[in-house]
Design a protein around this motif. Structure first.
Motif, PDB file in Angstrom:
ATOM      1  N   MET A   1      37.186  46.931  29.299  1.00 50.36           N
ATOM      2  CA  MET A   1      37.320  47.006  30.753  1.00 50.36           C
ATOM      3  C   MET A   1      37.094  45.628  31.368  1.00 50.36           C
ATOM      4  N   ARG A   2      37.507  45.494  32.613  1.00 49.93           N
ATOM      5  CA  ARG A   2      37.313  44.244  33.339  1.00 49.93           C
ATOM      6  C   ARG A   2      35.884  44.157  33.867  1.00 49.93           C
ATOM      7  N   ALA A   3      35.262  42.986  33.756  1.00 43.52           N
ATOM      8  CA  ALA A   3      33.895  42.811  34.234  1.00 43.52           C
ATOM      9  C   ALA A   3      33.653  41.341  34.544  1.00 43.52           C
ATOM     10  N   LEU A   4      32.625  41.096  35.337  1.00 39.47           N
ATOM     11  CA  LEU A   4      32.106  39.746  35.594  1.00 39.47           C
ATOM     12  C   LEU A   4      30.737  39.664  34.941  1.00 39.47           C
ATOM     13  N   ARG A   5      30.497  38.619  34.157  1.00 36.58           N
ATOM     14  CA  ARG A   5      29.199  38.504  33.504  1.00 36.58           C
ATOM     15  C   ARG A   5      28.760  37.048  33.495  1.00 36.58           C
ATOM     16  N   TYR A   6      27.496  36.833  33.103  1.00 43.59           N
ATOM     17  CA  TYR A   6      26.983  35.474  32.978  1.00 43.59           C
ATOM     18  C   TYR A   6      26.358  35.311  31.607  1.00 43.59           C
TER      19      TYR A   6
END
Length: 320
Positions: A1-6
């Protein structure tokens, strides 16, 4: 799935888009298809590595997906609003059932997100801590902000006799008046007591909700009526207030209390009567959450920079 992470700690620049496996719910959890995610200062503090202990502290090793608020649908089609420690900046998120509440069809996802953390804060400030009584006068600092704008409306809803808003400029004061404040004044510390008493027809006030701290908190104490309550829940002034002398409080039988929502959510969950009530008020048009800009999930950096620069007005929302 699409995600934003650091993958490392830092500022907005450390947020990276990624394709990650879907999260898997465990016992007492629900998988939510995210329609929108809320942006909070807590997210910024997490990716900066400022919270390593306590209720804000995320679990697990890096990389991590930030995001504490989501609105969306469950697998069986129910619209829901939920709070989670992390993982909201994604197409799907797992939320504990105790932190999930039904989302009325009449309430837009952005408006729902605006009443989760900020709305629950305003609710508890007035109901749990200040314990507002009908007819009392209430001063709301930073009344054009996310929590302040909701506190102005809820104070009116809960029967305040007079609602006094403070804000830093004419535009923000006009906005607070449009929300239902009886009068709006400059919230600066110098001359504070005189302005507030004048706004309350010459009388001291019963309740002050303070998100500023520092010299403003000191000045607000002097504006309280006997049995008055000052609730501090922020320190945007970034300056310490003077130590409070118990004798000063006893002289007029006033009290000072503090509030932080996150430990309360950690102990009791976000779902329940308070959040349900806020959503019902919103659905009926009695509560108007302030919704600001919406960003595609891939532009989360821009949303964080807007929040840090205080360029936003209203709740910032990410759309996966």
């Amino acid at each position: 799935m699409r995600a934003l992470r650091y993958e490392r700690f830092g500022g907005p620049e450390v947020l990276l888009e990624a394709d990650v496996p879907d999260p898997v719910p465990g016992p007492g959890e629900t998988l939510v298809q995210v329609e929108a995610a809320g942006v909070n200062f807590g997210d910024i503090k997490q990716i900066a590595g400022e919270h390593t202990e306590g209720p804000y502290a995320p679990e697990g090793p890096l990389p991590r997906i930030p995001g504490m608020e989501v609105a969306g649908r469950t697998a069986d089609g129910r619209r829901v609003l939920g709070y989670l420690p992390q993982g909201g900046y994604a197409a799907r998120a797992v939320v504990a059932d105790r932190d999930l509440v039904a989302l009325p069809d009449e309430v837009d996802a952005g408006a729902a997100l605006a009443v989760l953390v900020q709305g629950l804060t305003a609710w508890h400030l007035l109901r749990s801590i200040a314990r507002i009584r009908p007819g009392e006068s209430v001063v709301v600092h930073s009344a054009a902000g996310g929590t302040g704008s909701l506190a102005v409306q809820l104070a009116r809803e809960y029967g305040a006799g007079r609602v006094i808003a403070t804000a830093s400029c004419d535009d923000r004061r006009a906005f607070a008046l449009g929300l239902g404040a009886d009068v709006a004044v400059d919230g600066a510390a110098e001359g504070y007591r005189e302005r507030v008493l004048d706004a309350n027809r010459g009388r001291p006030v019963d309740v002050v909700l303070d998100a500023v701290g520092g010299p403003v908190l000191d000045a607000a104490l002097d504006a309280l009526a006997p049995l008055g309550r000052l609730v501090t829940y922020g320190a945007s002034a970034r300056r310490p207030a003077a130590p409070v002398d118990p004798g000063r409080l006893a002289l007029r039988s006033v009290s000072v209390a503090g509030f932080w929502l996150v430990p309360l959510l950690a102990g009791h969950g976000a779902g329940g009567k308070a959040l349900t009530e806020l959503l019902e008020l919103t659905a009926r048009g009695r509560l108007r959450p302030l919704v600001g800009a919406e960003y595609d999930l891939g532009r989360a950096r821009d949303a964080h920079e807007a929040l840090l620069d205080r360029r936003n007005k209203g709740k910032l929302v990410l759309r996966p």
